[in-house]
Scaffold this motif. Structure first.
Motif, short mmCIF file in Angstrom:
data_model
loop_
_atom_site.label_atom_id
_atom_site.label_comp_id
_atom_site.label_asym_id
_atom_site.label_seq_id
_atom_site.Cartn_x
_atom_site.Cartn_y
_atom_site.Cartn_z
N CYS A 128 50.16 21.52 17.60
CA CYS A 128 49.21 20.97 18.57
C CYS A 128 49.42 20.46 20.12
CB CYS A 128 48.46 19.77 17.96
SG CYS A 128 47.66 20.09 16.37
N ALA A 129 50.67 19.89 20.06
CA ALA A 129 51.01 19.39 21.47
C ALA A 129 51.34 20.45 22.40
CB ALA A 129 52.43 18.60 21.36
N THR A 130 51.71 21.56 22.06
CA THR A 130 51.74 22.83 22.91
C THR A 130 50.29 23.13 23.55
OG1 THR A 130 53.35 23.87 21.36
CG2 THR A 130 52.50 25.34 22.96
N PHE A 131 49.35 22.83 23.00
CA PHE A 131 48.14 23.22 23.67
C PHE A 131 47.36 21.90 24.21
CE2 PHE A 131 49.13 26.09 20.38
CZ PHE A 131 48.96 27.38 21.16
N ALA A 132 48.02 20.98 24.13
CA ALA A 132 47.36 19.72 24.63
C ALA A 132 47.15 19.53 26.19
CB ALA A 132 48.00 18.43 23.85
N PHE A 133 48.43 19.90 27.25
CA PHE A 133 48.54 20.06 28.27
C PHE A 133 48.31 18.57 28.68
CE2 PHE A 133 46.76 24.17 27.54
CZ PHE A 133 47.48 24.88 28.40
N GLU A 134 48.99 17.48 28.11
CA GLU A 134 49.17 15.89 28.28
C GLU A 134 49.65 15.80 29.68
OE1 GLU A 134 47.94 12.57 26.33
OE2 GLU A 134 46.65 14.42 26.51
N TRP A 135 50.64 16.52 29.87
CA TRP A 135 51.51 16.42 31.33
C TRP A 135 50.61 16.84 32.38
CZ3 TRP A 135 51.77 21.43 32.91
CH2 TRP A 135 51.77 22.47 32.03
N VAL A 136 49.65 17.74 32.33
CA VAL A 136 48.82 18.15 33.42
C VAL A 136 47.80 16.79 33.87
CG1 VAL A 136 47.03 19.54 34.31
CG2 VAL A 136 48.65 20.34 32.56
N PHE A 137 47.18 16.14 32.81
CA PHE A 137 46.43 14.90 32.98
C PHE A 137 47.34 13.75 33.72
CE2 PHE A 137 44.27 17.53 29.92
CZ PHE A 137 42.98 17.51 30.47
N THR A 138 48.58 13.69 33.13
CA THR A 138 49.58 12.70 33.75
C THR A 138 49.68 12.94 35.20
OG1 THR A 138 50.54 12.24 31.59
CG2 THR A 138 51.54 11.44 33.50
N LEU A 183 45.21 16.99 16.79
CA LEU A 183 44.50 18.18 16.88
C LEU A 183 43.23 17.87 17.74
CD1 LEU A 183 43.78 20.89 15.66
CD2 LEU A 183 42.62 19.74 13.60
N LEU A 184 42.56 16.60 17.35
CA LEU A 184 41.45 16.00 18.13
C LEU A 184 41.65 16.07 19.56
CD1 LEU A 184 40.00 13.56 15.92
CD2 LEU A 184 38.92 15.91 16.34
N THR A 185 42.87 15.63 19.98
CA THR A 185 43.25 15.54 21.53
C THR A 185 43.42 16.81 22.01
OG1 THR A 185 44.80 13.60 21.14
CG2 THR A 185 45.34 14.93 22.91
N VAL A 186 43.60 17.71 21.47
CA VAL A 186 43.86 19.25 21.81
C VAL A 186 42.41 19.64 22.05
CG1 VAL A 186 44.14 21.58 21.16
CG2 VAL A 186 45.96 19.85 20.85
N VAL A 187 41.57 19.62 21.34
CA VAL A 187 40.11 19.99 21.53
C VAL A 187 39.63 19.41 22.81
CG1 VAL A 187 37.69 20.07 20.38
CG2 VAL A 187 39.72 20.40 19.02
N SER A 188 39.74 18.06 22.80
CA SER A 188 39.04 17.52 23.88
C SER A 188 39.60 17.72 25.32
CB SER A 188 39.39 15.77 23.86
OG SER A 188 39.07 15.33 24.88
N ASN A 189 40.88 18.14 25.26
CA ASN A 189 41.61 18.53 26.66
C ASN A 189 41.40 19.83 26.92
OD1 ASN A 189 42.81 16.09 26.60
ND2 ASN A 189 44.91 16.69 26.23
N LEU A 190 41.14 20.83 26.01
CA LEU A 190 40.82 22.12 26.32
C LEU A 190 39.29 21.95 26.81
CD1 LEU A 190 42.80 24.13 23.35
CD2 LEU A 190 43.32 23.97 25.79
N ILE A 191 38.27 21.32 26.22
CA ILE A 191 37.27 21.21 26.82
C ILE A 191 36.88 20.86 28.31
CG2 ILE A 191 34.80 20.29 26.59
CD1 ILE A 191 35.33 20.13 23.58
#
Length: 492
Positions: A128-138, A183-191
């Motif tokens: 899931c972390a692959t599609f989370a793009f957390e580093w973009v938001f950071t 999983l829920l993080t990915v959904v939220s971030n992709l939206i």
């Protein structure tokens, strides 16, 4: 700049502390329902998957934050950078998951107690972390969004855990619920992500530019995975029942809470550090590091004092009296990691990565990994063979201290004045006072409470009382001693 950083620090602290509390709410219930062996199996599976998580990332998020922060005001260049890092992340995740699957299906050890099933459930985390793009938001400094999203998702999952986890046999359901956070993080971030970035290819991808840095970061990832999870992995092999791993998890839990707060703040400081290095603004860079280390000491020092002096009440309230042998001793042994690991991460993510000196961390982590493996085997198998969890926790603390010493020596010009100063000495003295007060006054409060309430409630009264008393002493001490950060906040 300082106002922006401080506001982001506050937001990040609120987010991290709230998430920590939400995680901690379910932990005592889970430890009692699952027991030390089942919790130990889950932790051991998590440790195994962690190696492949690190391999999948190869520190791409770290370098991505650095590179994206530099060009965050140029939408076209930023979009191309994000696409390049995402493609690299997908490739490495596929390689890592394939390698993990081959090992799990090939080694009979993973068939015992359905560990293989646990492993594949937990592996959802890095898929899931692959599609989370957390580093973009950071990199873009979206701390408010990260805070609200994280708190809402974790609260929702906590409710599900409370509602659904009732028996020891719910281990696999518990594993799935913990991974559903990602999983829920990915959904939220992709939206939300398309509102920030348009994924449009405007030029040829240039992956070659990242090869030198990622080669070093790949080696760092390999040794970091060995270093971070060797303790619990070796312990799981020494103790087939995994009960000692369960005790280790309980002992480590409180330490991870403090470390998590400091590491989470890196989401604020790392992008700014990269910006200042890119702008060649040494003064702002130095002030930022000083601010970061100052916050680390203010949070960590009193925390260590409380963890050591209140180890027994903390571990008992987390896990109860059934099983989890040596958890309090393990907590005391690991408490120093709150400072050593946190400072090491500050040096790595906020000094070495922005300055493109990752090799220094690589050398330190290699030395730490070798020492950790050797000392864990020595202490776990020979010196503390009846209490391997205690032995390995001591080995881990020693290894972490050595890694920090290497990093300090190699970055002496950047840290000497920020780390060794009179202001930090004030905080250390206050930490020592808190320890002495808790150590001597805590038992008196417990004995007085135990005369009128049961054992568990007396421990809770002791812990809460000492926390409040320590907080009062600490705040007054910071004010009286005119600690720099507190003084600056008051003047502001």
């Amino acid at each position: 700049m300082k106002t922006t950083v401080q506001s982001n620090v506050v937001i990040n602290l609120i987010r991290t502390i709230t998430m920590t509390l939400l995680s901690f709410v379910t932990f005592p219930m889970v430890t009692r329902i699952l027991g030390d062996s089942a919790l130990g199996s889950f932790s051991w599976a998590t440790s195994f998957v962690y190696y492949f998580t690190i391999l999948a990332k190869i520190s791409i998020p770290n370098i991505a934050v650095r590179e994206c922060a530099k060009i965050k005001n140029d939408p076209d260049k930023l979009s191309m950078k994000i696409q390049e890092f995402f493609i690299l992340q997908c490739i490495m995740t596929l390689i890592s998951f394939t390698l993990m699957s081959v090992i799990v299906f090939s080694v009979p050890l993973f068939k015992e107690n359905n560990i293989d099933q646990l492993i594949f459930i937990v592996s959802m985390n890095f898929l899931c972390a692959t599609f989370a793009f957390e580093w973009v938001f950071t990199a873009l400094g979206k701390q408010t969004y990260l805070a609200i999203r994280s708190i809402v998702i974790l609260a929702f999952v906590d409710i599900l855990i409370f509602a659904l986890i009732r028996y020891k046999e719910n281990l696999f359901l518990y594993a799935f619920l913990t991974t559903s956070v990602n999983l829920l993080t990915v959904v939220s971030n992709l939206i939300y992500l398309p509102k920030l970035i348009k994924f449009k290819k405007t030029q040829k991808y240039n992956f070659k530019q990242y090869i030198p840095a990622l080669s070093i970061l790949f080696l760092i990832s390999v040794f970091a995975s060995i270093y971070d999870k060797t303790d619990s992995f070796i312990l799981g092999i020494i103790d087939p029942s995994k009960a000692q791993v369960g005790s280790y998890v309980v002992g480590m839990k409180a330490v991870e809470i403090i470390i998590g707060i400091i590491v989470a703040l890196g989401g604020v400081f790392t992008p700014k550090a990269s910006e200042f290095i890119e702008q060649n603004d040494q003064q702002k860079f130095t002030n930022l590091i000083k601010f970061s280390i100052n916050i680390c000491f203010i949070i960590v020092v009193p925390s260590i004092a409380l963890l050591i002096s209140m180890a027994s009440p903390i571990t008992y309230l987390m896990a109860g009296t059934v099983g989890y042998k040596d958890a309090s001793t393990i907590l005391i042994s690991l408490a120093s990691l709150c400072l050593t690991f946190s400072l090491s991460q500050i040096i790595y993510t906020q000094i070495l990565i922005p300055m493109k000196k990752e090799k220094i961390y690589l050398y330190a982590i290699i030395a730490g990994s070798i020492l950790n493996i050797a000392s864990s085997l020595l202490f776990g198998l020979l010196v503390f063979k009846d209490n391997p969890g205690v032995g390995i926790s001591i080995a881990t603390a020693i290894s972490d201290f050595i890694v920090l010493i290497i990093l300090i020596v190699k970055t002496w010009k950047n840290v000497k004045n920020n780390l060794f100063n009179f202001n930090n000495l004030k905080i250390l003295i206050l930490g020592a006072i808190i320890f002495l007060v808790c150590y001597f006054i805590g038992p008196l409060i417990f004995n007085a409470s135990f005369e009128v309430v049961d054992y568990q409630f007396a421990l809770l009264i002791e812990l809460l009382s000492m926390f409040i008393i320590s907080l009062i002493i600490y705040v007054l001490g910071l004010l009286i001693s005119k600690e720099k950060l507190v003084r600056s906040i008051i003047h502001k």
